[in-house]
Design a protein around this motif. Structure first.
Motif, PDB file in Angstrom:
ATOM      1  N   PRO A 139     -11.822   3.480  -3.817  1.00  0.00           N
ATOM      2  CA  PRO A 139     -10.781   4.241  -5.190  1.00  0.00           C
ATOM      3  C   PRO A 139      -9.254   4.993  -4.110  1.00  0.00           C
ATOM      4  CG  PRO A 139     -12.692   4.191  -5.564  1.00  0.00           C
ATOM      5  CD  PRO A 139     -12.740   3.530  -3.986  1.00  0.00           C
ATOM      6  N   THR A 140      -9.782   6.109  -3.697  1.00  0.00           N
ATOM      7  CA  THR A 140      -9.026   6.848  -2.862  1.00  0.00           C
ATOM      8  C   THR A 140      -7.867   6.504  -2.063  1.00  0.00           C
ATOM      9  OG1 THR A 140     -11.092   9.499  -3.255  1.00  0.00           O
ATOM     10  CG2 THR A 140      -8.535   8.947  -1.727  1.00  0.00           C
ATOM     11  N   GLY A 141      -8.881   5.474  -1.235  1.00  0.00           N
ATOM     12  CA  GLY A 141      -7.150   4.470  -0.118  1.00  0.00           C
ATOM     13  C   GLY A 141      -6.549   3.650  -0.975  1.00  0.00           C
ATOM     14  N   ILE A 142      -7.267   3.432  -1.768  1.00  0.00           N
ATOM     15  CA  ILE A 142      -6.355   2.033  -2.892  1.00  0.00           C
ATOM     16  C   ILE A 142      -5.620   3.266  -3.746  1.00  0.00           C
ATOM     17  CG2 ILE A 142      -6.592   0.972  -5.167  1.00  0.00           C
ATOM     18  CD1 ILE A 142      -9.301   0.009  -3.723  1.00  0.00           C
ATOM     19  N   GLU A 143      -5.942   4.163  -4.194  1.00  0.00           N
ATOM     20  CA  GLU A 143      -4.606   4.870  -5.390  1.00  0.00           C
ATOM     21  C   GLU A 143      -3.955   5.561  -4.436  1.00  0.00           C
ATOM     22  OE1 GLU A 143      -6.575   5.666  -9.094  1.00  0.00           O
ATOM     23  OE2 GLU A 143      -7.401   7.624  -7.995  1.00  0.00           O
ATOM     24  N   THR A 144      -3.765   5.628  -3.329  1.00  0.00           N
ATOM     25  CA  THR A 144      -2.374   6.219  -2.441  1.00  0.00           C
ATOM     26  C   THR A 144      -1.950   5.485  -1.717  1.00  0.00           C
ATOM     27  OG1 THR A 144      -4.466   8.062  -1.319  1.00  0.00           O
ATOM     28  CG2 THR A 144      -2.303   7.558  -0.036  1.00  0.00           C
ATOM     29  N   ALA A 145      -2.450   4.408  -1.384  1.00  0.00           N
ATOM     30  CA  ALA A 145      -1.342   3.257  -1.076  1.00  0.00           C
ATOM     31  C   ALA A 145      -0.751   2.309  -2.180  1.00  0.00           C
ATOM     32  CB  ALA A 145      -1.983   1.987  -0.039  1.00  0.00           C
ATOM     33  N   ALA A 146      -1.215   2.968  -3.041  1.00  0.00           N
ATOM     34  CA  ALA A 146       0.011   1.604  -4.115  1.00  0.00           C
ATOM     35  C   ALA A 146       0.767   2.597  -4.780  1.00  0.00           C
ATOM     36  CB  ALA A 146      -1.410   1.888  -5.569  1.00  0.00           C
ATOM     37  N   GLU A 147       0.274   4.062  -4.711  1.00  0.00           N
ATOM     38  CA  GLU A 147       1.116   5.088  -5.128  1.00  0.00           C
ATOM     39  C   GLU A 147       2.403   5.713  -4.266  1.00  0.00           C
ATOM     40  OE1 GLU A 147       2.327   8.214  -8.373  1.00  0.00           O
ATOM     41  OE2 GLU A 147       0.176   6.501  -7.485  1.00  0.00           O
ATOM     42  N   VAL A 148       1.804   5.357  -2.890  1.00  0.00           N
ATOM     43  CA  VAL A 148       3.510   5.799  -1.898  1.00  0.00           C
ATOM     44  C   VAL A 148       3.907   4.046  -2.165  1.00  0.00           C
ATOM     45  CG1 VAL A 148       3.772   5.200   0.082  1.00  0.00           C
ATOM     46  CG2 VAL A 148       1.511   7.023  -0.622  1.00  0.00           C
ATOM     47  N   ALA A 149       3.680   2.714  -2.225  1.00  0.00           N
ATOM     48  CA  ALA A 149       3.865   1.867  -2.266  1.00  0.00           C
ATOM     49  C   ALA A 149       5.072   2.116  -3.837  1.00  0.00           C
ATOM     50  CB  ALA A 149       2.935   0.447  -2.244  1.00  0.00           C
ATOM     51  N   ARG A 158       0.363  -0.199   4.169  1.00  0.00           N
ATOM     52  CA  ARG A 158      -0.899  -1.109   4.847  1.00  0.00           C
ATOM     53  C   ARG A 158      -1.638  -0.291   4.557  1.00  0.00           C
ATOM     54  NH1 ARG A 158       0.182  -0.285  10.018  1.00  0.00           N
ATOM     55  NH2 ARG A 158       1.752  -2.454  10.718  1.00  0.00           N
ATOM     56  N   LEU A 159      -3.048  -0.970   4.214  1.00  0.00           N
ATOM     57  CA  LEU A 159      -4.709  -0.240   3.855  1.00  0.00           C
ATOM     58  C   LEU A 159      -5.127  -1.423   5.081  1.00  0.00           C
ATOM     59  CD1 LEU A 159      -6.174   1.727   1.462  1.00  0.00           C
ATOM     60  CD2 LEU A 159      -6.057  -0.945  -0.225  1.00  0.00           C
ATOM     61  N   VAL A 160      -5.785   0.375   5.512  1.00  0.00           N
ATOM     62  CA  VAL A 160      -6.561  -0.433   6.053  1.00  0.00           C
ATOM     63  C   VAL A 160      -8.266   0.037   5.830  1.00  0.00           C
ATOM     64  CG1 VAL A 160      -7.513  -0.711   8.684  1.00  0.00           C
ATOM     65  CG2 VAL A 160      -5.154  -0.451   8.415  1.00  0.00           C
ATOM     66  N   GLY A 161      -8.973  -1.112   6.002  1.00  0.00           N
ATOM     67  CA  GLY A 161     -10.555  -0.276   5.616  1.00  0.00           C
ATOM     68  C   GLY A 161     -11.440  -1.806   6.581  1.00  0.00           C
ATOM     69  N   GLN A 162     -12.896  -1.793   5.897  1.00  0.00           N
ATOM     70  CA  GLN A 162     -13.818  -2.375   5.773  1.00  0.00           C
ATOM     71  C   GLN A 162     -14.737  -3.044   4.676  1.00  0.00           C
ATOM     72  OE1 GLN A 162     -15.969  -3.176   8.423  1.00  0.00           O
ATOM     73  NE2 GLN A 162     -16.824  -1.587   9.292  1.00  0.00           N
ATOM     74  N   ASN A 163     -13.963  -3.200   2.947  1.00  0.00           N
ATOM     75  CA  ASN A 163     -14.234  -3.556   2.121  1.00  0.00           C
ATOM     76  C   ASN A 163     -13.447  -3.281   0.983  1.00  0.00           C
ATOM     77  OD1 ASN A 163     -15.884  -5.712   3.241  1.00  0.00           O
ATOM     78  ND2 ASN A 163     -17.955  -3.878   3.589  1.00  0.00           N
ATOM     79  N   LEU A 164     -12.494  -4.158   1.167  1.00  0.00           N
ATOM     80  CA  LEU A 164     -11.665  -3.754  -0.540  1.00  0.00           C
ATOM     81  C   LEU A 164     -12.533  -3.311  -1.950  1.00  0.00           C
ATOM     82  CD1 LEU A 164      -8.761  -2.615  -1.404  1.00  0.00           C
ATOM     83  CD2 LEU A 164      -8.579  -5.284  -2.212  1.00  0.00           C
ATOM     84  N   ALA A 165     -12.522  -2.087  -2.237  1.00  0.00           N
ATOM     85  CA  ALA A 165     -13.113  -1.804  -3.656  1.00  0.00           C
ATOM     86  C   ALA A 165     -14.598  -2.485  -3.584  1.00  0.00           C
ATOM     87  CB  ALA A 165     -11.916  -2.717  -4.896  1.00  0.00           C
ATOM     88  N   ALA A 166     -14.887  -1.990  -2.868  1.00  0.00           N
ATOM     89  CA  ALA A 166     -17.059  -2.708  -2.695  1.00  0.00           C
ATOM     90  C   ALA A 166     -17.314  -2.776  -3.644  1.00  0.00           C
ATOM     91  CB  ALA A 166     -16.880  -2.157  -0.793  1.00  0.00           C
ATOM     92  N   ARG A 182       1.384  -7.163  -5.809  1.00  0.00           N
ATOM     93  CA  ARG A 182       2.809  -6.999  -5.602  1.00  0.00           C
ATOM     94  C   ARG A 182       3.746  -5.976  -5.807  1.00  0.00           C
ATOM     95  NH1 ARG A 182      -0.991  -9.530 -10.397  1.00  0.00           N
ATOM     96  NH2 ARG A 182      -1.093  -7.621 -11.120  1.00  0.00           N
ATOM     97  N   LEU A 183       2.927  -4.696  -5.017  1.00  0.00           N
ATOM     98  CA  LEU A 183       3.381  -3.783  -4.728  1.00  0.00           C
ATOM     99  C   LEU A 183       3.760  -4.082  -3.405  1.00  0.00           C
ATOM    100  CD1 LEU A 183       1.380  -0.400  -6.345  1.00  0.00           C
ATOM    101  CD2 LEU A 183       3.455  -1.317  -6.859  1.00  0.00           C
ATOM    102  N   LYS A 184       3.384  -5.460  -2.600  1.00  0.00           N
ATOM    103  CA  LYS A 184       3.682  -5.369  -1.506  1.00  0.00           C
ATOM    104  C   LYS A 184       2.843  -4.796  -0.672  1.00  0.00           C
ATOM    105  CE  LYS A 184       8.329  -7.225  -1.955  1.00  0.00           C
ATOM    106  NZ  LYS A 184       8.396  -7.540  -3.695  1.00  0.00           N
ATOM    107  N   VAL A 185       1.561  -3.868  -0.903  1.00  0.00           N
ATOM    108  CA  VAL A 185       0.792  -3.614   0.246  1.00  0.00           C
ATOM    109  C   VAL A 185       0.469  -3.897   1.138  1.00  0.00           C
ATOM    110  CG1 VAL A 185      -1.239  -2.124   0.915  1.00  0.00           C
ATOM    111  CG2 VAL A 185       0.375  -1.072  -1.311  1.00  0.00           C
ATOM    112  N   SER A 186      -0.037  -4.167   2.582  1.00  0.00           N
ATOM    113  CA  SER A 186      -0.262  -5.336   3.387  1.00  0.00           C
ATOM    114  C   SER A 186      -1.752  -4.775   3.434  1.00  0.00           C
ATOM    115  CB  SER A 186       0.517  -4.930   4.476  1.00  0.00           C
ATOM    116  OG  SER A 186      -0.537  -5.974   6.173  1.00  0.00           O
TER     117      SER A 186
END
Length: 358
Positions: A139-149, A158-166, A182-186
């Protein structure tokens, strides 16, 4: 009753305010390294420049509660030793020092106020066309990437990790992915990043150029409890009994991220009920009554995707995800309401939660 509260996040602030209301003659001192109450769940807004995450503690604590700006160096026998050597005596200590991050070199940790401010300054200095990498797909990484985008559409994110929203259901994970795209986050999954200045190296050996790399992986808890001789688990969290008391010293109540409570996750949805329970038990002791065991159940996981989108995952009482979730603007409004409610609860001492399953 002399009570010291170490830490002024959601758990500590709510506990202090609730106890002051229930036991007016209690002598309560809140010790915190900074002069502000920081809404950790707003730090992604702070660093992106879309919101503010700090409020002076003087505006958050009830009249009569003393606030000391200092770090706690050690917990002794009925005392806490502050940086500089000063000590405070206590009859009871509420330990609410939260969690920490262990960032790789070349990254900026974003789960703390200092890290968020460092990231905000670095982000503001990036020219159009720059690349921001967020490490951590929770959640922290997802929200940060989305907010910056959302705030800086002129940047590549871009968002890098093992499993998205596991921890979410399959449907909710797909909805999170759709919102990020939709926010163009890779999104780069099944990857562990090894960051260095200017690059992010994946476990596969591939290198990704990055102008700013943000670390969004919670690494552990402060070592205060361990170095003070309290019994801790392998992550350094205080081992507690059913009343949230340290098994080493029952005068110490551990709450929030730094407490080893089975089934708990790091969130304000966890911290505030625990802070409230700590205050309630101290109020019971002040009246000569016995403390009650702690138990609480979960309702949802809330993730924002910029200012106008989000995902609300409904969960079973034991925090397992249900199939049901919802997204879009209603989810964004719900998440915003939850965040406002958490701040209100901390300030008022009114902490709502479901009673635990019997």
């Amino acid at each position: 009753m002399k009570v010291v509260v170490a830490g002024a996040g959601y758990a500590g602030t709510l506990a202090a305010n609730r106890l002051a209301k229930k036991v007016p003659d209690a002598e309560i001192t809140v010790v915190n390294p900074r002069p502000d109450f920081v809404e950790r769940v707003r730090l992604h807004q702070q660093l992106a420049g879309t919101g503010r995450a700090a409020t002076p503690l003087t505006e958050m604590l009830r009249d009569g509660i003393a606030a000391r700006q200092a770090a706690v160096e050690k917990i002794g026998d009925g005392t806490v030793v502050l940086e500089g050597g000063e000590s405070l005596d206590f009859d009871h200590l509420i330990l609410a020092v939260g969690s920490t991050l262990s960032p790789l070199p070349g990254t900026v940790p974003i789960g703390t106020w200092e890290g968020a401010e460092q990231a905000r300054a670095a982000l503001a200095g990036l020219p159009a066309g720059g690349t921001v990498t967020v490490v951590g797909a929770g959640p922290t990484g997802i929200e940060t990437a989305a907010e910056v985008a959302y705030a800086r559409p002129d940047l590549g994110v871009r968002l890098v990790g093992q499993n998205l929203a596991a921890t979410l259901s399959d449907g909710a994970r797909r909805r999170v992915r759709d919102g990020l795209e939709r926010l163009k986050v890779s999104i780069v999954e099944n990857a562990v990043a090894e960051a260095d200045t200017g690059t992010v190296q994946l476990r596969s050996g591939e290198q990704l150029n990055s102008d700013l790399t943000l670390w969004a992986v919670i690494g552990g808890v402060p070592d205060l409890a361990a170095r003070s001789g309290l019994k801790v688990d392998e992550r350094g969290r205080v081992i507690v009994d059913e009343y949230l008391r340290s098994v080493t010293d029952p005068r110490i109540i551990a709450v929030g991220d730094c407490a080893a409570i089975p089934g708990s996750r790091m969130s304000c949805q966890t911290a505030e009920p625990q802070g409230g329970h700590a205050a309630d038990n101290l109020a019971r002791l002040a009246k000569g009554a016995a403390p009650k065991p702690y138990s609480v159940d979960y309702v949802s996981t809330c993730i924002s995707l910029g200012r106008h989108d989000g995902v609300i995952q409904l969960v079973h009482r034991d925090d397992r995800p249900r199939r049901q979730y919802f997204g879009g603007r209603p989810a964004a409004m719900t998440k915003a309401g939850v965040v406002r409610g958490a701040r209100f609860s901390a300030r008022s001492g009114i902490g709502g939660s479901l009673p635990g399953s019997k």
